[in-house]
Design a protein around this motif. Structure first.
Motif, PDB file in Angstrom:
ATOM      1  N   ARG A  11       0.866  -1.170   0.000  1.00  0.00           N
ATOM      2  CA  ARG A  11       0.000   0.000   0.000  1.00  0.00           C
ATOM      3  C   ARG A  11       0.908   1.226   0.000  1.00  0.00           C
ATOM      4  N   ASN A  24      -3.470   2.704  -5.408  1.00  0.00           N
ATOM      5  CA  ASN A  24      -2.839   2.700  -4.092  1.00  0.00           C
ATOM      6  C   ASN A  24      -1.813   1.591  -3.904  1.00  0.00           C
ATOM      7  N   LYS A  30      -9.503   9.121  -6.709  1.00  0.00           N
ATOM      8  CA  LYS A  30     -10.079   8.370  -5.570  1.00  0.00           C
ATOM      9  C   LYS A  30     -11.103   7.362  -6.087  1.00  0.00           C
ATOM     10  N   GLU A  65     -10.979   6.250  -1.153  1.00  0.00           N
ATOM     11  CA  GLU A  65      -9.576   5.812  -1.001  1.00  0.00           C
ATOM     12  C   GLU A  65      -8.823   6.118  -2.302  1.00  0.00           C
TER      13      GLU A  65
END
Ligand SMILES: CC(=O)N[C@H]1[C@@H](OP(=O)(O)O)O[C@H](CO)[C@@H](O)[C@@H]1O
Length: 408
Positions: free
Chosen positions: A263, A306, A297, A302
């Motif tokens: 991540r 990512n 996003k 989120e």
């Protein structure tokens, strides 16, 4: 290659200037530069004329990773598959170690860097220790291919021999050299490093499989029945190599590539991000990531992109062989390139003065039909040593090694 043939090749690509000092060279130097001219792929130099087109990507959309909770829930099952595959001799590891420790202030191959404090502990040693854990777990030796370059091949081999391969079985270690590419000025003219030597540098980590082929390594792969190659970078001292759980997950998901990811810790972290490009798996390297993608996003708010790659990939050999003839995209990188000035005097530039041409392993992912991004715990598996101090450095890696129980 004869002088005549060299002249013909150079004329085709507008590079005749590299023979400017030919008349002054010794017989051996003459042979050397003619060999270099023969070995250099000059067709790629044309690429800097249409530089803007090179980094063009297709339509990028997010690609979900297999996350830690899912991995934990299936750990035993995945691991059993991985161990079985290793025992059958179907997995080998490929260490990409063509680079030097220049940014760490060393003139040696990067793997020779000592991260120990109270005793010697070399980067190569850390990696071999990690691989040995799996060898013991599976109770089977795993072939380890080591990619070196012209710049560090002899030193690397001598160092590993001197240290008895840090406990690895010598018959299972195989060395091969990656190819070199010429470096040019901003007009695409090849620099001379010496009067009888073109300025060259390793051709990027994307050439690893072709270099394995060109150096006869695929004979070993075929004779031994190796079906999977786990390619990994020399700089990450914590990574698990030939990780049975990762191998098992990739196989069970029916993917032809697995890619270990973490991540991201910040939108601008310097890692390539996993995604889909025109519906196929792909990676956008950090220096080509647009602000739009960096800040995108998903529906939960989120970051949509990512998952960063740690440069640890598991490739299915059969599928690598299918793409072998395909052309890889070229990346042109601005670098400081030592050269001879008009008077034949060597210059070490302080600022970038030209281009190096590289192909990147991450572009191979896009040539593959499927890829499993496999999440790993950052503090357990990602301690890259890029610099001496600060982010991703010897210092930060030492901290993480200690945290994971390694005695420095
Ligand atoms: C061409 C290539 O493979 N680049 C890799 C490689 O980048 P560096 O420029 O060596 O830091 O390591 C990163 C992980 O440390 C990875 O995220 C990135 O994609």
């Amino acid at each position: 290659m004869t002088l005549e043939q060299a002249k013909e090749k150079l004329a085709k690509y507008g590079q005749e200037h590299v023979l400017k000092y030919y008349g002054e060279l010794t017989e051996e130097e003459k042979r050397g530069i003619l060999d270099q001219i023969e070995a250099t792929d000059m067709s790629i130099l044309e690429a800097c004329k249409h530089k803007e087109d090179l980094a063009k990507k297709g339509v990028i959309t997010p690609l979900a990773a297999m996350q830690l909770d899912e991995i934990e829930a299936n750990r035993e099952n995945f691991t059993a598959t991985g161990i079985e595959t290793i025992r059958q001799g179907k997995v080998a590891a490929v260490l990409l170690a063509g680079g030097m420790g220049t940014r760490l202030g060393s003139d040696n191959p990067k793997g020779m860097y000592n991260v120990g404090l109270t005793h010697e502990l070399y980067i190569f040693e850390c990696l071999i220790n990690n691989l040995l854990e799996v060898v013991h777990q599976a109770d089977a030796w795993i072939h380890l291919f080591v990619m070196t370059s012209d710049k560090n091949n002899d030193a690397t081999i001598a160092f590993l021999q001197e240290h008895d391969y840090f406990g690895y079985k010598a018959e299972y270690v195989h060395f091969f050299k990656q190819e070199m590419a010429a470096a040019t000025d901003y007009e695409g003219k090849i620099y001379l490093e010496e009067k009888g030597k073109l300025s060259t540098s390793p051709n990027g980590n994307g050439g690893w499989f072709i270099s394995m082929k060109n150096n006869g390594m695929l004979d070993i792969v075929h004779n031994e029945g190796i079906e999977w190659l786990n390619v990994f970078a020399v700089d990450n001292v914590l990574q698990r190599i030939a990780d049975p759980c990762f191998i098992g997950a990739t196989i069970q998901r029916g993917c032809v590539v697995g890619s270990k990811v973490v991540r991201k810790n910040a939108p601008d972290e310097k890692v390539g991000v996993m995604c889909l490009e025109d519906g196929r798996p792909s990676i956008v390297e950090y220096y080509e990531l647009t602000d739009e993608l960096m800040n995108a996003k998903d529906e939960k708010g989120e970051p949509a992109y990512n998952y960063g790659v740690i440069l640890n990939y598991l490739f299915k050999v059969q599928d690598l062989e299918k793409i072998m003839e395909e052309k890889m995209p070229l990346h042109i990188v601005e670098k400081k390139i030592p050269y001879l000035d008009e008077n034949g005097e060597p210059v070490k530039p302080e600022t970038p003065n030209g281009y190096k041409f590289e192909s990147l392993v991450l572009d191979m992912i896009h040539q593959m039909d499927s890829c499993l991004p496999f999440e790993v715990v950052r503090r357990k598996e990602f301690a890259p040593i890029k610099n001496k101090t600060g982010v991703d450095s010897v210092e930060s890696a030492r901290e993480l090694l200690v945290e994971n129980g390694v005695v420095l």
